[in-house]
Design an enzyme around this catalytic site. Structure first.
Site, PDB file in Angstrom:
ATOM      1  N   LEU A  19      44.136 -43.391   3.750  1.00 33.59           N
ATOM      2  CA  LEU A  19      43.520 -44.391   4.615  1.00 33.59           C
ATOM      3  C   LEU A  19      43.638 -44.025   6.087  1.00 33.59           C
ATOM      4  CD1 LEU A  19      44.744 -47.579   2.768  1.00 33.59           C
ATOM      5  CD2 LEU A  19      42.354 -47.109   3.304  1.00 33.59           C
ATOM      6  N   ASP A  38      51.323 -38.298  12.061  1.00 34.50           N
ATOM      7  CA  ASP A  38      51.745 -38.151  10.669  1.00 34.50           C
ATOM      8  C   ASP A  38      52.999 -37.300  10.626  1.00 34.50           C
ATOM      9  OD1 ASP A  38      50.096 -38.739   7.845  1.00 34.50           O
ATOM     10  OD2 ASP A  38      51.732 -37.290   7.686  1.00 34.50           O
ATOM     11  N   ASP A  73      58.584 -39.400  14.112  1.00 38.52           N
ATOM     12  CA  ASP A  73      58.929 -40.476  13.188  1.00 38.52           C
ATOM     13  C   ASP A  73      58.757 -41.805  13.908  1.00 38.52           C
ATOM     14  OD1 ASP A  73      60.060 -42.266  11.427  1.00 38.52           O
ATOM     15  OD2 ASP A  73      62.057 -41.351  11.421  1.00 38.52           O
ATOM     16  N   ILE A  74      57.725 -42.550  13.583  1.00 44.16           N
ATOM     17  CA  ILE A  74      57.423 -43.782  14.302  1.00 44.16           C
ATOM     18  C   ILE A  74      58.347 -44.932  13.912  1.00 44.16           C
ATOM     19  CG2 ILE A  74      55.056 -43.297  14.972  1.00 44.16           C
ATOM     20  CD1 ILE A  74      55.824 -45.285  11.823  1.00 44.16           C
ATOM     21  N   ASN A 100      49.716 -47.670   9.972  1.00 46.27           N
ATOM     22  CA  ASN A 100      49.309 -47.431   8.590  1.00 46.27           C
ATOM     23  C   ASN A 100      50.346 -46.619   7.799  1.00 46.27           C
ATOM     24  OD1 ASN A 100      47.094 -46.901   6.391  1.00 46.27           O
ATOM     25  ND2 ASN A 100      47.745 -44.857   7.048  1.00 46.27           N
ATOM     26  N   TYR A 171      58.566 -52.581  -1.533  1.00 43.23           N
ATOM     27  CA  TYR A 171      57.256 -52.406  -0.888  1.00 43.23           C
ATOM     28  C   TYR A 171      56.596 -53.760  -0.617  1.00 43.23           C
ATOM     29  CZ  TYR A 171      52.382 -50.785  -0.488  1.00 43.23           C
ATOM     30  OH  TYR A 171      51.090 -50.548  -0.068  1.00 43.23           O
ATOM     31  N   LYS A 175      55.587 -55.302   3.013  1.00 41.94           N
ATOM     32  CA  LYS A 175      54.200 -55.633   3.329  1.00 41.94           C
ATOM     33  C   LYS A 175      54.027 -57.121   3.640  1.00 41.94           C
ATOM     34  CE  LYS A 175      52.185 -51.621   3.065  1.00 41.94           C
ATOM     35  NZ  LYS A 175      51.692 -50.996   4.312  1.00 41.94           N
ATOM     36  N   THR A 205      44.760 -43.606  -2.674  1.00 39.51           N
ATOM     37  CA  THR A 205      45.653 -42.838  -1.821  1.00 39.51           C
ATOM     38  C   THR A 205      46.713 -42.208  -2.702  1.00 39.51           C
ATOM     39  OG1 THR A 205      47.275 -44.597  -1.436  1.00 39.51           O
ATOM     40  CG2 THR A 205      45.314 -44.579  -0.016  1.00 39.51           C
TER      41      THR A 205
END
Length: 304
Positions: A19, A38, A73-74, A100, A171, A175, A205
């Protein structure tokens, strides 16, 4: 190139594949300059490579667009700060943040380890919070000197965050947390010209093509519409990332194939007020009546 995002600068995290890659390409095709973030990790978060981000940058440039790679690394303070700095240092501005990045460590709850919980919460929830924090600080500073931006933030949730998902407690919790963060950010940042929305996409994905193989398979008939192609979600994300979506904030959208749905979220349903304290038996009887008048819940995502 020109379009809704002509002249804008968009940052997309997790943009090396799936995505994120589709979003980065779509923003570039619509005229935006793109920071392609990324870490280059595997579907479970293991490993690191600069190749995925660099490959998407090369693809954008080959098509005549402008892009730069960021491989930090965000979900770490330094990485999130340098992500925003990359946009400002390279292009002199930041208009749109699309968060994302993520991966999965699926386990049933009785088998889910603490490290698997912490790691997934970190990349998804912390990985949304930190880039937002640094981008918001920049936009607030812009407003204080009289340059109120038309800034846009798009967060990425999922059906798991909206309705739960069997085998994905970590997860789904992350989310769902992203949705709460979206609502708070939309309320807090509106004064600075920032609109914050979330999408809950369904697409093919690395995280879904194995877990939900039956529904994610690409059609084998030539010319058939590939409903699970990641690029189907990107037009909505690009619009939400543009100045054209003025006034749209604090919203959550499901998107897959050719379908877009506005999600209602938690709304108060049937209510009863005794005006005094209930006994346990009275409370149970009242709840039974309320549930009988309420809409049944949506099925848990991924349940058999």
């Amino acid at each position: 190139m020109s379009g809704l995002c002509g002249g804008r600068v968009a940052v997309v995290t997790g943009a090396g594949r799936g995505l994120g890659r589709a979003h980065a390409l779509a923003f570039a095709a619509d005229g935006a300059k793109v920071v392609v973030n990324d870490l280059g990790a595997g579907p479970d978060g293991v490993g690191r490579s600069a190749d995925p981000a660099q490959e998407v940058v090369a693809e954008i440039r080959a098509a005549g667009g402008e892009a730069v790679a960021h491989t930090g690394d965000i979900a770490a303070t330094d990485g999130a700060a340098s992500l925003v700095a990359t946009a400002l240092d390279t292009y002199g501005r930041l208009d749109t943040l699309v968060s994302n990045a993520g991966f999965v460590r699926d386990r049933m709850l009785v088998n889910l380890g603490e490290e698997e919980w912490d790691t997934v919460i970190r990349v998804h929830l912390r990985g949304h919070f930190l880039p937002l924090r640094y981008a918001a600080a920049h936009w607030r500073a812009e407003t204080k000197v009289g340059r109120t931006p038309a800034a846009r933030v798009i967060h990425t949730s999922s059906g798991a965050g909206l309705m739960g998902s069997v085998g994905q407690g970590n997860y789904a919790a992350a989310k769902a947390g992203i949705l709460g963060l979206t609502l708070v950010a939309a309320a807090e940042l509106d004064r600075y010209g920032v609109q914050v929305n979330a999408v809950a996409p369904a697409a093919r994905t690395r995280m879904t093509e194995t877990t939900f193989a039956d529904t994610m398979t690409a059609p084998d008939r030539p010319g058939a519409f590939d409903t699970m192609a990641p690029a189907n979600v990107s037009p909505l994300v690009v619009w939400l990332g543009s100045a054209a979506c003025a006034g749209v904030t604090g919203r959550v959208f499901e998107a897959d194939g050719g379908r877009i749905t506005v999600m209602d979220g938690w709304r108060r349903g049937p209510t009863v007020d005794k005006g005094a304290r209930w006994t346990p038996a009275e409370a149970g009887e009242a709840v039974g009546e309320l549930l009988a008048a309420a809409r049944p819940p949506e099925p848990v995502y991924g349940a058999c």
